[in-house]
Structure formats: C-alpha cells, structure tokens
Design an enzyme around this catalytic site. Structure first.
Site, PDB file in Angstrom:
ATOM      1  N   HIS A   1       0.822  -1.222   0.000  1.00 39.81           N
ATOM      2  CA  HIS A   1       0.000   0.000   0.000  1.00 39.81           C
ATOM      3  C   HIS A   1       0.851   1.265   0.000  1.00 39.81           C
ATOM      4  O   HIS A   1       0.394   2.317  -0.427  1.00 39.81           O
ATOM      5  CB  HIS A   1      -1.046  -0.006   1.131  1.00 39.81           C
ATOM      6  CG  HIS A   1      -0.554   0.300   2.508  1.00 39.81           C
ATOM      7  ND1 HIS A   1      -0.167  -0.679   3.406  1.00 39.81           N
ATOM      8  CD2 HIS A   1      -0.400   1.464   3.174  1.00 39.81           C
ATOM      9  CE1 HIS A   1       0.192  -0.123   4.549  1.00 39.81           C
ATOM     10  NE2 HIS A   1       0.066   1.176   4.449  1.00 39.81           N
TER      11      HIS A   1
ATOM     12  N   ASP B   1       1.053  -7.771   2.392  1.00 37.56           N
ATOM     13  CA  ASP B   1       1.172  -6.346   2.071  1.00 37.56           C
ATOM     14  C   ASP B   1       2.649  -5.938   1.932  1.00 37.56           C
ATOM     15  O   ASP B   1       3.176  -5.187   2.743  1.00 37.56           O
ATOM     16  CB  ASP B   1       0.474  -5.530   3.169  1.00 37.56           C
ATOM     17  CG  ASP B   1       0.326  -4.066   2.783  1.00 37.56           C
ATOM     18  OD1 ASP B   1       0.874  -3.663   1.738  1.00 37.56           O
ATOM     19  OD2 ASP B   1      -0.333  -3.312   3.528  1.00 37.56           O
TER      20      ASP B   1
ATOM     21  N   SER C   1       3.975   2.433   8.392  1.00 37.84           N
ATOM     22  CA  SER C   1       3.702   1.460   7.334  1.00 37.84           C
ATOM     23  C   SER C   1       4.997   1.120   6.627  1.00 37.84           C
ATOM     24  O   SER C   1       5.719   2.022   6.205  1.00 37.84           O
ATOM     25  CB  SER C   1       2.721   2.045   6.322  1.00 37.84           C
ATOM     26  OG  SER C   1       1.416   1.981   6.804  1.00 37.84           O
TER      27      SER C   1
END
Lengths: 690, 690
Positions: free
Chosen positions: A59, A195, A624
């Site tokens: 992402h 991810d 992230s």
C-alpha cells in the site's frame, strides 16, 4: 518510540526484554543497521540487498504499481515480477526515497533569536531560524533538509536526507494478496495480507541522486538488513524502526479533556451531519452520488476513525489516568517551571476555546471543491505578491504551483453545486451558533448571522459564479501565481472574505503557538523530572523522524471471552475466500495452499505456513513498511496495520489493547518461492529458494 | 437428539462422558426428572418448584410480557416481579404449556391399513389412521394428542399432553437484560444476555386444566428440577432436554445435493430479488417503507439464514461426507431394502424437480398480503363445503377461523398495491422460466406465459379488486366459512385459479409423500444396520417431540487465530454497553456490576460473575428454554441461542462448529438476589438469597 540516540540509555530494559545486540550500535541513524531504514513515499522502507533492493508495503508503493498498470497489462490485479534488472519499471515522477545522512542537534541555533521574546515574535524567530538552517543545509543540492522539533520546543534537530528520485518497481504480488481484505479487514485482526512490495533505488553513474534514466545504476545503500531464516513465537523479542507521523502522548491533561469531551464528539457530530447532507443531496440524483462517492467514503472513514479514537480513550479511561499522572507531576514541580506551566495552561485554554471553530474553518476548505479552489486562488494571489518564497506560506511557494493546478483541474469530476451548498450549510450554520467570543468578523460579513442570510449568500454566490468551468479557474490561476488581482467573480469575493478570516485566525494561532513553543519546555522538564523519579525515560512524541520501538510478539484479548492468537496461517486465507473482491484469493495461491508445500517457511508449532503476526510494538501512521527485527537484528516482519483497538494510541498507549500487525517474512519468502517465483530476488536477499 | 427411550442403550458413552445418574431413570418421559420438561409456547420450559413455577426464555415468554405491558406500566422495558402470588399476571389467552403424560408406540395401528398400498392411498391411510388415533385419544378432554412419525415412517408414537391454559407471569428481567444485544448479538458468541423468565402454571381446584380464573390454584407438576448451587467449567459434562423442531440429518445424499446446489442458492437469489423489489417500491414512498418494514426485515433475516446455512454446509464439506457415508451404506445393503431404496431415489428425484416450483408457490402465498387473503378465503370456502372437520385440511377447520379472521383484518396495516405487485412480478416471472414439465396449467391460465401477460394480469386484477377494504374481506369471510360461493371479485377469481393449481401440486406432493412414507423405512433400516456395524446408535431426526442431548462445556475456535472462551462474564456487559438499544444495560445492573458483590454466584476461576456459557449440546429451533443439567441432573443453565456457525446443523452436525448458548443459572440467581431482588422466588426454588 525512542529516538535512536536514546537507546544506549535504555540498553538494560532492552536486554531484559531479550535484545541480543548492542544498543550503542543502534544509536547512530547514519550508520548500520539503522541507515538501512528509509522514508518511502508516505511510509517507511528498508534496504534488503547491497544493490539498493528496497522492501516496503504494497500500500505504500501502490502509486508506483498503479502508475505501471494499464488496460493491456493490469499489474495491480495480476502482480509484477521484473524479468531481470532491465525490466524494472520507473515509479511515478513524484515518488521519493529519503535516506537519512545527518541528524544533528541545533537547539541553540534555532532558539538564540527567540530567547527573551514571547507570542508571535517567539514563533517568527523560531520559524525564521529554522528556514535559515534549512536553506543553508540544502545549498549544494542533493540533500533535503528539515528541522525537527523534539519535546515540543525543548530540542531541535537538523535532519539531512538524500533524496533518491529514480526508484523502480521490482516485485509486487497481485492485489488480492497485497491488499487481501482491503477496507473490510483494515484495522482488523486476524489479518491474512501479503502487504509487501520490492522496489530498487537507482542513482547516476556518479553515485548521486538523479532523475530516471536508463544510464543510472543501482544505489549502494549505507546498510541493508538480512532477512531471517526463522520466525518468531509468542513472547519473543521484536523491535521495529520507522518514521511514525504524529502522536500526542505528552499533551496536558487539559488537552486530553478537550480531545475526549469536545474535539472528538464534535468531529463525530459534524461528520455525521456532512454524511447526511451528501446522502440527502444524492438521494434522487445518481450524478451527485457518483461525483461524491469518494468524498462520502472518506467522510465515513474519518467518522469511524474519530468514533474509534473516542471509544478507545474512554475504554482506557485515559482522561482520568492522564489527569492523575499530571496532578502528581505538578505536585512535585516548583519554581520557574511551575510558573511556566501555569502560563501554558492559560494559553491552552484559549486554544481549546478556538478548537471547535478552527475545526469548522478547516472543513470549509477541505470538504468543498469549488470554494476550496477559490480559497486556494485567493491565498495564492496574496502569497505570490510577496517578494520571495522564503516569505511565502508553505503550500503556496513556486514548487507548489503544479499541485495547486492539479486541484483546480480535478474539480470538474467531483463537484455538484447542490451538494457543495448542502455541505456548507452544515458547516456554516454550526459556525453561526458559536459564542460571540469565537466569531471572526470577516466570516460573519460573508454569511451573516442567521439561517436566512446564509441561505441567501450561498444562493447568490453559487448562481453567479463562473468558476464552475475549468478555463475560468485556470485563467485566475495565471493571475494568482503572479500576485495579480483576480478577475471579478462572486465566489472569489466570498473567498477573499473567508481568507481574510482565516488569516485572522492563523495570526491568533501563531501567537498562541509561539507561546506554546516558549512554555511547553517547562512542562516537559517537569515530566522528565517526574519520570526520572519513577525510573523511566521519556521519548519525544512522534514527529515523522526515525524512531525505534521494542517489545514482543503478543496475543490480543480485546473483549470478554475473545482471544486472538498472535500468528495467522494460510488456512485463514481459504476461510475468508469468497471469490469476490476483496476476498478473491488468486487461484495459484489457493492451489499452492492446497498442495501444502511449506517446508522451510512453515511454522513448526502450527504445522503450516504462517502469514501475519502481532506484536505490542509502538507504531502510528508513517510506520507502514517499517521493518520488524528479531533479537539478533534480522528482518522477521514488515509492519502494515494496527488493530482497531489501537486507534486511540496516538494519545494513549494502553498495553492491554495496542498491537501492531506485520507480514511474516516467511510468508513473503514462500510466495516468492512457491507461488509467484522470483528466485533471483530471493538469492539477492540471501535467502535462496529451496 | 436422543429419544429418552433410547438412553438406556447409550448409558455407557453417557457415563464415559461424565454422567453420574442412571440412564434408565431418564427413559420415561412421564416420570421424573423428564416430566419436569414441558412445551411452552413455541419453545421449551421446565418446572422448578413443586408449586408449578416454570422457567423458560424471556423470548419464549415475550408474548406474555407484551400482553401485560401498557403505556402506563411498560414491563417490557422495566421488567416485572410479582408482588406475591396474587400479583401474578395472566398470559395472553392462546398461550399454552403442554405437559407430556403419555408416549406410546402405535406403529401397527397407524400402518395396518396402509400396508400393501402405494402412493396417495398409502398417504391417506396413514393420515386417516393418525386422525382416528388423535380423535379417540382426545375423547374425554383435557389432553391434546398427536401422532409423531419417527425415522420417516418407520415408527409412530401417540403423544398425550396435558394442556395448561392458565399460565401467569411471575418474574421477567428488563428487556435490556432479557434481550441484551437483540438482533445484533443473535446467533453470536460471546453473548451477555439474561434470556430467562419465570411463569407459573395454574389449574382448577379439581386439579384439571382450566381457563384463567382467580379461583384456580397452582399446578402441582409431576416433577421439578433443582437449581444447582455451582456452575460448570470447560470440559464438564452437560445435558439438555427439550422439544427440538425439525432436522434433516438422515436425508439422502441426493437431498443434501438438492439443498446445497439448488434449494438454498435459489432461496438466496429469490430473497435477494424480493428484497430488491420491496426496497425499490419504497425508494420514493415513505408509506410503503413503513408498511413493509417488518416484512423487509423478515426477508433479510431469512436471506441471511439461508446464506448462513449454505455457507456452513460448504464449510463442513457436508455434501461430500454425506455422499461417501451413504455410498458405503448402500454397498453394504442388499435384498428388499436395496430395492426399496432404489425406488425411493426415483421418487426423491421427482420431489427435487418440483422443489424450486413449490418454493415459489409457497412464497406467492406467504409474501403477499391481499392475494394471501384471497387464497385463504377461496381455500376456506372449499374446505368448509366438506361435511366435517375430519375431512378438512389442517388450518381450515372450525378452530382455525379466528386465526384466519385475524389475518384478514391485519392486511390493512401491511399492504400497498405497488409493493405487492412488485413482489408477485418477481415470483411469477421466475415461475414463467421453469421448464414445461414443472408447469401447472391453472397457474399458466392465471398469468399467461410472457412478461406482458403477467403485467396485464396483475394490472387488471389489482385495479379491479375491492378486497382492499376490510369490510369486503370480512363479508367474503362470512360466506367462505359456510362453504358458500364468494361474491365475485377479480382477485378472488385469480385466487380460485391459483388454489386450483396449488391443489394440483398438493395432490402430487401427497402422492410423493405417500411413497416416501412407504419407502424411507428401507433407507432407515439400511442406516441402522450400517451404524450398528460402526458401533453407533441412530436417533430419529427432530420432529417437535421430547429429546435429550448430552455433551460438555466447550470453547469455540471458529476461524484461523480466533478463540472464544466458553464462559462470558459481566465485564462483557459493560464493554458492550453504549446506552443505546440494544446495548442499553440498565443502571441498576451497571451499578451492581461496579459494586462487584458476587459472593456465592461468582466463578472462582474467573474471579467474577459468569453470565452465559457454551456447550457442544445438540439443539435446533424449539430448544429455546431447554434446561441444561449437570452430571447429577441439577439445573445449571437455560438454553437460548446458537452460534452463527451452527445454522447449518439442522442438516449436518459438525463438532468443530456446533455450539449451544446458555444462560448460566448463577447469573439468574445473582440478578434475582442483588439486582432485581425476588427472595421469595429464590427460596421457592431452593436456592435462597444470601
């Protein structure tokens, strides 16, 4: 969220928690291993080979994947494996990787002019000194500099970062792996998402940052992390490094009170009203529904987020606990600091009173399309009339022109007059109900003080404006960026009044912020002293700079009778699979799971392939893509999400509920070995396929 | 779901599971302790004192609570505690408690006339014999008799039940305890609901069932259960008795196939289309939305239920497992039974082919308001023309007139012509696409075979009918119940055509059912033999008769990395509390939890008050209110719900997922002691307040 420089001070508890390395080796952000951890897009990443191979979240790299996807070859859905280095794909031109190459304390330089001043003058002195330091630092080019404020004005650091501009896509799993579960599973545990994405940074033949070119060569990073061959188990030591955005943990009890009792409840109420306004406007109008679909989704996410934060703070009883902690600290504080804190509390009272109004002013700009364009144009005109960029507000300098033009162009797809007026109706009618002390004369002049005057103002402006067409907006843009007067338009006239009000509010805010910059250090000194008495160190609230957190793999018991294990397995992918987005696991993945060939990447205690795992590491937005390391500093996981109960952790860390969610590197290795093979990359990372 | 008479045969596994009583003592349903377990409303209940005090679920007794609630005194929300016996409140007049006083095998009597016959003749012979047995049994009054079909036509039992008509409300907790979580928590674990209510049965001074009268006296039940003083822990033996409705576990593999591949998918698709039709009809019409709110809710629940059943059967791989089991059984079956099973499979093929059509025909009646009235009137006319009730179809006998009149009266509140036509459009257009072999001539005559003819038929009928007014419906009712011709109306003309089609379909169905009654015993004999070879006994599928299930307290791990503990505590009530229905825990409850005075009813291992618990006991609809007993036969819980993963258990019992949810009797005792005290009732149950 420790600054790396603090780690030697907490070496003992780190060792007790299981760390097997030297804390001193982690103190220098420009030396291995932390120099492998970089800022990537809006998140974090880490080099995993000497040839600039870079691991981050799917992402975080999504823009790069999207940029390389086309109708002919949909690599979002299908994934991407570069066929050798020559096949690695350029990223979107504004995508950047920042390698920290300098981190130096500049507190005295920043504060020397400010000392003795107060309010706006203090603010301006700090602002000017910071801009000067950045400008000096960036002379010579190739580095991007910034000044980071630690402990709310107590310390300042100059950060020098190499800005890598040629970053290429190397390996991305299909969307249904990299984003399996999407919004439904977002903030949820148990997760089953791969991810991750691999990029590679390139530089010119001279080793310096360069724009994309086929002549460029892979970047040799100052360090890279070694992917571990084994995984973690419940209770095992883990640590994580990354660039967390913003936390508020050292805010005062009064600020906690404002957040819990006023800011969050009003945010929920306003978002509810805005959601209702958009849905009503679209009830009988499919065109409005289409144009506002994405804004509505974002309103709902923000609403959910605010409600979750409020719920979490209440569940943790944060207000009471912070209050008791602060009261004890204040009881132990005397002298100049006590006086400073008393002054600070008065200033924060003013900020609190303005908070509800300022929230509405912000939404007037962020939730409208045409009015936002007019506000941008008017503010750009004012800032552009100033002699040079140094004097211009951030966001309105020359380098921001392209972004502003983009906003002006995209209005067309997202705007409907009826919906925008309905949104403004909600926001301004709430403003009209504020007490007199909170009013801004220019704002009152624009909309009057009654529902009738508001309705009339909106009607007049929106029926008269010509900014609804792109050509009209762009011709004003040409005037604004030269600081020239804008050709007349009723919406621009309204915008001029609102911008005047915003500037008034901004001026008051900067004055208050100057006082806070001056006075908060007293609060922090009191806190240092109080924590030292408790035998605890204090990390600065997160501010986008490199931080390290340590802890362990830990299960979660979020509610009565509910227990979540800390590791998920491929069985959960099959359980969640419906064949429909976002639970449409690719057939090759389902087939590979059915074959069960997990030797070498399996978890022996579970007799199957692990997918994601859970730790109690301290994270927030910006983490992230943060690498998760084991006790020996090897890469065991990739951070990508938190559980829902953690939404309130930016204010209050509750060890019962705060967890971070990571991709198990064994899942990545298995995918790259058995499902969508990339043996050369596994070899490059030092974990060859079997 | 064992018949009590089977329990001596499985005494050994029961003892091994932890049972400490004598299985023989449980074999007689008319003797203690099972004679304490009675049918209450649509569920189960148990006597808990020698004075007729009866424990069942709040949701089973909900009609009684509602009947006694008023605007002045809302006992639904506030709860009810009778101030002594004189204050106990009468139930709604149609509320019944049935005490089983006889259970005798009558297989020979039922089958003697049928033997040698086939098809419809076989069906009619069984039907006539059953009706005759019931009529003879009920002579003398005060008992209600029925004939229960066990093992699909293999055995028949005559059941005699005392019908207690004076049942009074004694104690009900507030709705926010008795129904805490409502639809949101329905089928969910962890639960936190006090779903219990106490009633008391009364009889005339002569000891016989009587209508409500202040002269009546408490009923002395043949047995009552003793409330336990301690609770259960994970792994502890538990058993449960009650009146489960219907299961399908001994259906053939072909019937599993039809259910998984045709019936459930079509049910989901049709419900989706009906939901869509109602929502579209109501999109711009608030009146339709109001009138159809409850039907829409029920459609959505049914849709969710069907989807959940399908999901569960797929998750358990039931179709494959049942198929393999049956194939092995058939391989071991020879002779007459093998021939019978071959015949049965042909018959079931016909039923399967008709299933999709029959589902549509059923929905045409159940999902319409005005057309349903017309169908009722037409069928009532036909049945009433027959000479006596014995010949009339169930539902159209004299005793059913009040119910029919009620339906005809309530149409007004729930009917809108546009919505009803939209619903019929969905159902009939699906019928029109059926293959020719499935068509009913009368149905085709009514609606034609094209979308045009359907639209025209609906338009003609609904614009012409006068049944939209209550007076018109009631005047037809007066004619129909005398078997007189009905005054002409286009909707009644349509109904006459549809009823003719239904009678055709019903006739074919009864012929098929006759064959199934004749042939399924061969399948059951083969199953008995096959299970005997595996060392396993076979219980009959549930059919509303008294059954016993045994097992243990057991946790649930429904998905990867998710584990649910088998006991919930009052902490979960506080966690779920939002102040909004259905999570609006009453303040006295929250206060009592905060005080933490749980001594005597707490769970020592959890150091707090338990609320609900989970077992692997076998239950289905009708088991609501079933008493849960410990190894010594003491009452430890009250069954009230299942987990969502159990929805498919009516077809397939998967021990990994099937759980039943119970109120812990310690929670009931604590509520009645410390929160809404009723010391006299605790005394009466032999568990006095502290």
């Amino acid at each position: 969220m420790w600054m790396p420089t603090q780690l030697p001070d907490i070496a003992k508890p780190m060792r007790e928690a299981g760390f097997r390395g030297r804390a001193e080796a982690l103190a220098d952000v420009t030396a291995p291993p932390l120099s492998a951890v970089v800022k990537v897009g809006g998140g974090t990443g880490a080099f995993v080979s000497p040839d600039g191979l870079l691991l981050t979240n799917h992402h975080v790299a999504y823009g790069v994947i999207q940029y390389n996807s086309s109708a002919e070859r949909n690599i979002i859905d299908g994934g991407f494996i570069a066929d050798g280095r020559g096949d690695e794909r350029p990223s979107n031109p504004d995508f950047r990787v920042l390698v920290t190459v300098g981190f130096d304390k500049v507190t005295d330089e920043v504060l020397s002019d400010a000392r003795g001043k107060t309010g706006r003058a203090y603010f301006d002195a700090v602002d000017a000194a910071s801009k000067r330091i950045v400008a000096e630092c960036e002379q010579g080019g190739d580095v991007r500099c910034s000044v980071a404020n630690m402990y709310y004005g107590t310390d300042f650091y100059r950060i020098r970062q190499l800005e890598l501009r040629d970053v290429r896509l190397v390996y991305a799993p299909p969307r249904a792996i990299g984003n399996y579960g999407d919004e439904i599973d977002n903030f949820m545990w148990p997760r089953h998402t791969g991810d991750f994405t691999l990029l590679r940074a390139y530089v010119g033949r001279d080793g310096k940052p360069a724009d994309y070119s086929t002549d460029n060569v892979p970047y040799a990073p100052p360090a890279h992390l070694q992917v571990a061959r084994s995984g973690l188990h419940a209770g095992d030591y883990a640590m994580l490094a990354g660039y967390p955005g913003t936390t508020f943990r050292h805010r005062t009890a009064a600020e906690f009170d404002a957040q819990v009792n006023r800011v969050l409840p009003q945010r929920v109420a306003v978002f509810d009203a805005l959601i209702d306004a958009v849905e009503s406007a679209g009830a009988d109008d499919a065109d409005i529904r289409t144009r506002y679909a994405s804004q509505l989704q974002s309103l709902k996410n923000n609403r959910k987020r605010a409600a979750g934060e409020l719920e979490g703070l209440l569940r943790s009883d944060a207000l009471r606990l912070r209050g008791e902690d602060e009261a004890a600290m204040l009881a132990a504080t005397t002298g100049e600091d006590a006086a400073g804190i008393a002054e600070l509390r008065a200033i924060l009272g003013q900020a609190d009173a303005a908070a509800v109004r300022d929230q509405l002013l912000t939404l007037v700009a962020s939730q409208t399309q045409l009015l936002r364009s007019a506000l941008l144009l008017e503010r750009l005109r004012i800032e552009s009339a100033k002699p040079d960029d140094a004097l211009r507000e951030t966001g309105y300098q020359r380098r921001d022109h392209a972004l502003i033009e983009g906003v002006l162009r995209q209005v067309q797809r997202r705007y409907a007059p009826a919906a925008e007026q309905a949104l403004l109706q909600v926001l301004v009618s709430r403003y009209q109900q504020l007490p007199d002390a909170q009013r801004l004369p220019a704002f009152d002049a624009a909309f009057g003080r009654t529902p009738d005057s508001l309705a009339k103002a909106l009607q007049t402006v929106y029926s008269g404006t010509r900014l609804g067409t792109e050509a009209e907006r762009l011709s004003r843009f040409a005037q604004a960026r030269e600081g020239q007067p804008l050709a007349s338009d009723p919406l621009l006239a309204l915008a001029a009044q609102i911008v005047a009000a915003q500037l008034d509010a901004e001026d008051a805010r900067k004055t208050r912020e100057g006082e806070q910059l001056r006075l908060r250090p007293a609060y922090m000194r009191a806190l240092f002293a109080w924590r030292a008495q408790q035998g605890r160190a204090v990390y600065p609230d997160a501010n986008g700079t490199l931080r390290v957190s340590y802890g362990k793999v830990e299960a979660l018991a979020p509610r009565d009778a509910v227990a979540y294990a800390p590791v998920t397995t491929v069985a959960g992918i099959v359980e969640k699979h419906t064949g429909q987005v976002p639970f449409d696991a690719p057939q090759p993945l389902l087939d590979a799971i059915a074959r069960g060939d997990f030797a070498g990447t399996d978890e022996a205690s579970l007799k199957t392939q692990p997918v994601n795992f859970l730790t109690n590491l301290d994270t927030t937005g910006g983490n992230s893509g943060s690498p998760v390391l084991n006790a020996r500093g090897e890469l065991v996981g990739l951070n990508f999400d938190s559980n829902w109960e953690s939404v309130s952790a930016s204010w209050w860390f509750d060890p019962r509920y705060k967890r971070a969610i990571h991709v198990d590197m064994r899942y990545m290795r298995w995918l790259m070995d058995k499902v969508y093979p990339a043996p050369a990359l596994l070899e490059e990372m030092g974990v060859p396929a079997r």
